[in-house]
Design a protein around this motif. Sequence first.
Motif, PDB file in Angstrom:
ATOM      1  N   GLN A  80      76.173  17.829 -66.161  1.00  0.00           N
ATOM      2  CA  GLN A  80      76.677  16.591 -66.741  1.00  0.00           C
ATOM      3  C   GLN A  80      75.918  15.430 -66.132  1.00  0.00           C
ATOM      4  OE1 GLN A  80      80.706  15.981 -64.147  1.00  0.00           O
ATOM      5  NE2 GLN A  80      80.643  17.781 -65.479  1.00  0.00           N
ATOM      6  N   SER A  81      76.080  14.248 -66.718  1.00  0.00           N
ATOM      7  CA  SER A  81      75.506  13.023 -66.168  1.00  0.00           C
ATOM      8  C   SER A  81      76.612  12.002 -65.994  1.00  0.00           C
ATOM      9  CB  SER A  81      74.422  12.460 -67.098  1.00  0.00           C
ATOM     10  OG  SER A  81      73.338  13.349 -67.213  1.00  0.00           O
ATOM     11  N   TRP A  82      76.551  11.278 -64.885  1.00  0.00           N
ATOM     12  CA  TRP A  82      77.507  10.203 -64.617  1.00  0.00           C
ATOM     13  C   TRP A  82      76.772   8.870 -64.728  1.00  0.00           C
ATOM     14  CZ3 TRP A  82      79.038  12.700 -59.306  1.00  0.00           C
ATOM     15  CH2 TRP A  82      79.722  13.900 -59.538  1.00  0.00           C
ATOM     16  N   HIS A  83      77.318   7.945 -65.536  1.00  0.00           N
ATOM     17  CA  HIS A  83      76.687   6.652 -65.761  1.00  0.00           C
ATOM     18  C   HIS A  83      77.634   5.519 -65.379  1.00  0.00           C
ATOM     19  CE1 HIS A  83      73.226   8.253 -68.095  1.00  0.00           C
ATOM     20  NE2 HIS A  83      74.089   9.208 -68.402  1.00  0.00           N
ATOM     21  N   ASP A  84      77.057   4.413 -64.911  1.00  0.00           N
ATOM     22  CA  ASP A  84      77.830   3.210 -64.547  1.00  0.00           C
ATOM     23  C   ASP A  84      78.991   3.583 -63.621  1.00  0.00           C
ATOM     24  OD1 ASP A  84      76.199   1.514 -66.031  1.00  0.00           O
ATOM     25  OD2 ASP A  84      77.416   1.726 -67.840  1.00  0.00           O
ATOM     26  N   VAL A  85      78.661   4.154 -62.486  1.00  0.00           N
ATOM     27  CA  VAL A  85      79.676   4.658 -61.558  1.00  0.00           C
ATOM     28  C   VAL A  85      80.170   3.524 -60.652  1.00  0.00           C
ATOM     29  CG1 VAL A  85      80.242   6.447 -59.885  1.00  0.00           C
ATOM     30  CG2 VAL A  85      78.440   6.856 -61.583  1.00  0.00           C
ATOM     31  N   VAL A  86      81.484   3.337 -60.617  1.00  0.00           N
ATOM     32  CA  VAL A  86      82.113   2.322 -59.772  1.00  0.00           C
ATOM     33  C   VAL A  86      83.014   3.029 -58.769  1.00  0.00           C
ATOM     34  CG1 VAL A  86      83.724   0.380 -59.697  1.00  0.00           C
ATOM     35  CG2 VAL A  86      82.022   0.539 -61.541  1.00  0.00           C
TER      36      VAL A  86
END
Length: 258
Positions: free
Chosen positions: A30-36
Amino acid sequence: MAECPSRHTGPAEATARNSPLALSHVLFRQSWHDVVFLHWEADPYEVARLLPSGTYPDLFHGRTFVGLVFFAMRNLAFGHAPPLPYVGAFTEVNVRLYSRDALGRRAVVFRSLDCDRLLPVLAARAGFGLPYRWSHASRRWHDNRLVYRSRGRRDGSRAGGSAWMEVGGKPARTRPMDDFLTQRWGLHESVRGRTYYLPNTHPAWTFLDCELLGWNASVVGAAGLAEPLDHPVSVLYAPGVPVRFGPPVRLPGRTDVP
């Protein structure tokens, strides 16, 4: 019920920018984007009672933490197969704790995971025992301001998580505490009374400077911890990383819940 003292664990796995273990094979990607990442200090004894059997709070200078994490999931896929259409892309908001096991492996333990796709929720709950919840979850950009929001759909709970922040373009400096919180290469969970470790690997994080403008952490209180009232002790934003997960490994010894 887990105990608090971490002296029961072996020597701690080193905090490293890259995974210390090579995966035997890839279970899913999977890919994680815009991680806060938002983090608050938590009571180690409160955390201990919420961890799977055979695991203990991981401490940084005697302190442990609860994290509220937001990101956009993309390209969910099994093994080396192509990404799943539609169900492989969603917004996720999770509450997580920090654990160690008898082998010293550092990991995260999820207390809740809000997701706006029903099928991944059902699959993750059934296959891995993860506490996913089908929720309203959204991510929006307004120029350089990022807004995340989530709340439950069916359980009657009004608890949710939100964050809105201004994101800059310059690299951010991280502290040792930030590295402790984000350089995690596995998760601990329990299924039918047996605790397992699920390893992952991804490139090193790149963080950008950011300013937190507002937040709601009522979902942390709903996850069994004291709801945070003060400003987070750590606020981080990362554009994202591709992630691979390996097969789960049972913890050694008997870890059945008494």
